[in-house]
Scaffold this active site. Structure first.
Site, mmCIF file in Angstrom:
data_model
loop_
_atom_site.group_PDB
_atom_site.id
_atom_site.type_symbol
_atom_site.label_atom_id
_atom_site.label_comp_id
_atom_site.label_asym_id
_atom_site.label_seq_id
_atom_site.Cartn_x
_atom_site.Cartn_y
_atom_site.Cartn_z
ATOM 1 N NE ARG A 45 -3.822 1.770 2.850
ATOM 2 C CZ ARG A 45 -3.834 2.813 3.668
ATOM 3 N NH1 ARG A 45 -2.741 3.138 4.354
ATOM 4 N NH2 ARG A 45 -4.928 3.536 3.817
ATOM 5 C CD GLU A 135 -7.427 6.641 9.151
ATOM 6 O OE1 GLU A 135 -7.178 5.570 9.730
ATOM 7 O OE2 GLU A 135 -7.039 7.745 9.584
ATOM 8 C CD GLU A 245 -4.315 3.647 7.773
ATOM 9 O OE1 GLU A 245 -4.062 3.984 8.960
ATOM 10 O OE2 GLU A 245 -4.583 4.466 6.889
#
Length: 332
Positions: A45, A135, A245
């Protein structure tokens, strides 16, 4: 096994420039991408910032490390922050020079995403996953895309998704929306219900729902809450789901928050990292269409707390040697 077994390695070149030489568990120096691949990682990522002052994490930086990943046989997951710096629930600063009115901002976002995707294709990089925002529980591209204005958020995400869909990328990546607090079904339900009822962002615009899941920001972040939340997400929207995450500390002498009840018996050590990641991976695997797990920045040894109140969440020693926990990716 999970389809995507990954780590975020965005800071690899920053660390190499700082003199870090990564070593495998035997102490032999190797490029980080080869160490990751040998330990079962199949996807990396990478965060993309629009125009950072020092150039770190911009698109050119990301193309260079993506080429290394591809040469090592790794898939690439591109995480667009749509900012010149960190984007998260407390920060979603619009890139400098971008227009703030929704009409022009939507076009700017579409064209930026389209152009970045085309540049990736032209460089020989075909990401397997692209996240449109990072996010974004509190929205994106503030102030225009705050959650006070769901219509703007829906429109912006639709524009970003179509920047990917209209690009020359072939094959096309999975398009992801990523929120934090994956354990909190109430938050996930509130967010997706509000953004989808606008009618602008369609369910067909995206393929995956990604969540962050950290144990050190809330005692409510239990494994059982994560499972319940992901099960509900899968049942409600039928998207592929990944924990994109997560971390577990090898050192946490002074945590700011109490750890969740069902992980309190897990030690702060490489063995504890292995246990925690295995537990999270098992939850993802148990969820309908649960497809992946990504550990956040395990090799960023000069920022070992990784933004938390724990002293060290990495999977490498301070001298750059892989810990035993890195091999957990061979078994999830």
């Amino acid at each position: 096994a999970l389809t995507y077994r990954g780590v975020d390695w965005s800071s690899v070149v920053v660390e190499e420039r700082a003199g870090v030489s990564y070593k495998n568990t035997n102490g032999n120096a190797q490029p980080l991408e080869n160490i990751l691949a040998a330990n079962g990682v199949n996807t990396v990522r990478q965060r993309v910032w629009v125009n950072p002052a020092d150039g770190n994490y911009n698109l050119d930086y990301n193309i260079a490390i993506a080429k290394r990943a591809k040469a090592a046989g790794l898939g690439v997951y591109i995480d667009f922050h749509y900012s010149d710096t960190w984007a998260d629930p407390a920060h979603q600063t619009m890139p400098a020079g971008w227009p703030s009115d929704i009409d022009n901002l939507s076009w700017k976002l579409y064209n930026y995403t389209l152009d970045a995707a085309n540049k990736l294709q032209n460089a020989g990089i075909q990401p397997t996953i692209v996240s449109i925002g990072n996010e974004i529980r509190a929205g994106l591209l503030w102030p225009t895309g705050r959650t006070e204005n769901w219509a703007n958020i829906a429109r912006l995400l639709h524009s970003a998704a179509w920047g990917i869909k209209d690009s020359s990328l072939s094959p096309k990546p999975k398009i992801m929306i990523h929120l934090d607090n994956g354990w909190d079904w109430g938050t996930q339900n509130w967010w997706y219900t509000n953004v989808l009822k606008q009618g602008t962002l369609e369910l067909s615009d995206f393929d995956m729902m990604g969540v962050s899941f950290y144990p050190f920001y809330s005692s409510s972040a239990t494994l059982s809450a994560l499972k319940s939340s992901l099960d509900n997400m899968a049942k409600t929207w039928n998207k592929e789901i990944a924990v994109v995450e997560t971390n577990w500390p090898i050192s946490c002498p002074n945590p700011r928050y109490s750890f969740p009840s069902d992980v309190k018996n897990i030690p702060f050590s490489p063995e504890g990292q292995t246990t925690f990641i295995t537990n999270v991976a098992n939850i993802v695997s148990s969820v309908s269409r649960g497809v992946g797990l990504f550990y956040w920045e395990p090799a960023w040894i000069h920022n070992a707390n990784l933004g938390s109140s724990c002293a060290d969440n990495t999977m490498f020693s301070q001298s750059g040697q892989a810990l035993s926990s890195l091999s957990v990716f061979q078994r999830i």
